[in-house]
Write a protein that holds these residues in place. Structure first.
Motif, PDB file in Angstrom:
ATOM      1  N   HIS A  51       0.857  -1.194   0.000  1.00  0.00           N
ATOM      2  CA  HIS A  51       0.000   0.000   0.000  1.00  0.00           C
ATOM      3  C   HIS A  51       0.887   1.237   0.000  1.00  0.00           C
ATOM      4  CE1 HIS A  51      -3.839   2.018   1.904  1.00  0.00           C
ATOM      5  NE2 HIS A  51      -3.248   2.809   1.026  1.00  0.00           N
ATOM      6  N   HIS A  64      -4.801   6.349  -5.651  1.00  0.00           N
ATOM      7  CA  HIS A  64      -6.253   6.387  -5.424  1.00  0.00           C
ATOM      8  C   HIS A  64      -7.066   6.238  -6.710  1.00  0.00           C
ATOM      9  CE1 HIS A  64      -6.245   7.215  -1.149  1.00  0.00           C
ATOM     10  NE2 HIS A  64      -5.269   8.089  -1.337  1.00  0.00           N
ATOM     11  N   GLU A 102      -5.441   1.724  -4.736  1.00  0.00           N
ATOM     12  CA  GLU A 102      -6.255   1.759  -3.534  1.00  0.00           C
ATOM     13  C   GLU A 102      -7.617   2.207  -4.022  1.00  0.00           C
ATOM     14  OE1 GLU A 102      -5.397   4.457  -0.286  1.00  0.00           O
ATOM     15  OE2 GLU A 102      -6.793   3.389   1.031  1.00  0.00           O
ATOM     16  N   SER A 149     -10.716   0.220  -0.015  1.00  0.00           N
ATOM     17  CA  SER A 149     -10.875   0.983   1.226  1.00  0.00           C
ATOM     18  C   SER A 149     -12.125   1.851   1.182  1.00  0.00           C
ATOM     19  CB  SER A 149      -9.686   1.919   1.469  1.00  0.00           C
ATOM     20  OG  SER A 149      -8.456   1.266   1.330  1.00  0.00           O
ATOM     21  N   HIS A 167     -13.628   5.381   2.019  1.00  0.00           N
ATOM     22  CA  HIS A 167     -13.154   6.756   2.249  1.00  0.00           C
ATOM     23  C   HIS A 167     -14.297   7.751   2.362  1.00  0.00           C
ATOM     24  CE1 HIS A 167      -9.240   5.354   0.269  1.00  0.00           C
ATOM     25  NE2 HIS A 167      -8.878   5.769   1.460  1.00  0.00           N
ATOM     26  N   HIS A 170      -7.279  -0.230   5.771  1.00  0.00           N
ATOM     27  CA  HIS A 170      -7.665   0.479   7.014  1.00  0.00           C
ATOM     28  C   HIS A 170      -9.162   0.366   7.335  1.00  0.00           C
ATOM     29  CE1 HIS A 170      -8.871   3.793   4.323  1.00  0.00           C
ATOM     30  NE2 HIS A 170      -7.633   3.940   3.926  1.00  0.00           N
ATOM     31  N   ARG A 225      -3.358   6.254  11.953  1.00  0.00           N
ATOM     32  CA  ARG A 225      -4.398   5.254  11.710  1.00  0.00           C
ATOM     33  C   ARG A 225      -4.271   4.051  12.661  1.00  0.00           C
ATOM     34  NH1 ARG A 225      -7.816   5.921   7.494  1.00  0.00           N
ATOM     35  NH2 ARG A 225      -7.172   7.157   5.684  1.00  0.00           N
ATOM     36  N   ASP A 232       1.015   2.375   3.796  1.00  0.00           N
ATOM     37  CA  ASP A 232       0.185   3.450   3.241  1.00  0.00           C
ATOM     38  C   ASP A 232       1.054   4.712   3.091  1.00  0.00           C
ATOM     39  OD1 ASP A 232      -2.011   4.934   2.422  1.00  0.00           O
ATOM     40  OD2 ASP A 232      -3.182   4.628   4.254  1.00  0.00           O
TER      41      ASP A 232
END
Ligand SMILES: [Zn+2]
Ligand SMILES: [Zn+2]
Length: 350
Positions: free
Chosen positions: A110, A142, A181, A206, A208, A236, A285, A308
């Motif tokens: 990541h 992203h 991601e 993920s 978001h 996460h 996180r 990340d």
């Protein structure tokens, strides 16, 4: 540090150590920007600028970065760098069992670059990963919907795949795994074309958005994403932020609590569908929280210990995740990024 550092390298080393020191991102970025400016100057032009004291006339070079350039150019270790090396040059040693766990990791699944909201080019991220002894790194910028993070459209992702292919020829045997991601949409679908998701090596999915949704809706959303055949890693999972953080353009995000969902159902689905639960190592996180990490271990999940990272120095953060993994009894063989790349890729393709 026996050989004198080239000025641009000195600036990058300063940035790296500032990250390790968890200095605000704009401070770190100033040194990376200055390094990029120095890269564009030929040696003669750099000489001339230093002689005529006109370095700081250049956009992106200020008094602090300029001083470091002058000192490095003279063959000295810049004062500012020397001070940082003294305090942050050596990592605080990890406990033996944590260090052993960390040493078993072969890569990171990541990682962001400046194609989305990271601060550095893909090559710099890869070179930092190589420097840490990694064999591979999944580049997971992203997806389109995350416009605040400059998410990649299908066209930009296609272009990134070409760039990664070219870099891989150069950096072999190190391997940049292609990836994303990917936002989990509110309906649980993934925010990228099916065709592209099928071509990527690693898909981290993920949440978001809509993080405060009620538990039943969030559970259904996550279950759908975990069951998606493209999903390899659940990123996460609670979305919590423990401390405020800075984002691009100086925006500040406030801490936020965990999302609520039926963790037992979601982790059970992870086991069923072969989706790894991410242990996110970012200090703000540290996700999942311990009680959920213990639950995932009890249910027999697989894991990915990821940073990340949004900057090269952050690739160093895996120790945070390893500490928690050891504390919760995560079996090292259940961590997919301890596997050699070929085995990992067989798994993500399956
Ligand atoms: Zn994320
Ligand atoms: Zn991320």
């Amino acid at each position: 540090m026996s050989d004198p550092l080239r000025p641009a390298d000195a600036l990058r080393r300063i940035a790296f150590l500032l990250e390790r020191a968890r200095e605000p991102t704009h401070r770190v970025a100033a040194f990376r920007t200055a390094a990029a400016v120095v890269d564009t100057l030929g040696p003669d032009e750099l000489d001339r600028r230093i002689r005529t004291k006109t370095l700081t006339d250049l956009r992106g070079i200020g008094p602090k970065t300029g001083a470091a350039i002058v000192q490095a150019h003279a063959g000295e270790v810049p004062e500012y760098l020397a001070r940082l090396e003294e305090t942050y040059g050596e990592l605080v040693p990890l406990a033996d069992d944590v260090a052993e766990f960390r040493a078993a990791l072969r890569g990171d699944l990541h990682v962001h670059s400046d194609w989305s909201d990271g601060g550095s080019p893909i090559r710099e991220m890869a070179e930092a990963a190589i420097g840490l002894g990694h064999e591979y790194m999944a580049l997971t910028d992203h997806s389109p919907r995350l416009t605040v993070a400059n998410g990649l459209s299908p066209e930009r992702l296609e272009r990134q795949l070409d760039v990664v292919a070219a870099l891989n020829e150069e950096l072999a045997p190190f391997r940049i795994l292609t990836g994303i991601e990917c936002d989990i949409n509110v309906d649980g679908s993934l925010d990228q074309t099916d065709e592209l998701l099928g071509r990527l090596d690693v898909v981290v999915a993920s949440v978001h958005s809509d993080l405060r949704a009620e538990s039943a809706a969030m559970t259904a959303r996550m279950l759908a994403a975990v069951a998606d055949p493209h999903t390899d890693v659940l990123g996460h999972c609670t979305g919590r932020l423990l401390i405020p953080r800075e984002q691009r353009e100086g925006r500040r995000q406030r801490p936020r609590p965990e999302s609520t969902f039926d963790a037992e159902a979601v982790f059970t689905a992870c086991v069923e569908h072969g989706t790894a639960v991410e242990i996110n190592s970012r200090p703000e996180r540290l996700d999942p929280p311990m009680r959920l990490l213990n639950l995932a271990v009890d249910l027999g999940c697989e894991f990915a210990v990821d940073t990340d990272a949004h900057a090269p120095g952050q690739l160093d953060w895996q120790g945070n995740g390893c500490e928690r993994a050891v504390e919760c009894g995560v079996p090292v063989e259940a961590v997919v990024n301890t596997w050699p790349a070929d085995r990992l890729l067989e798994w993500t393709a399956g």
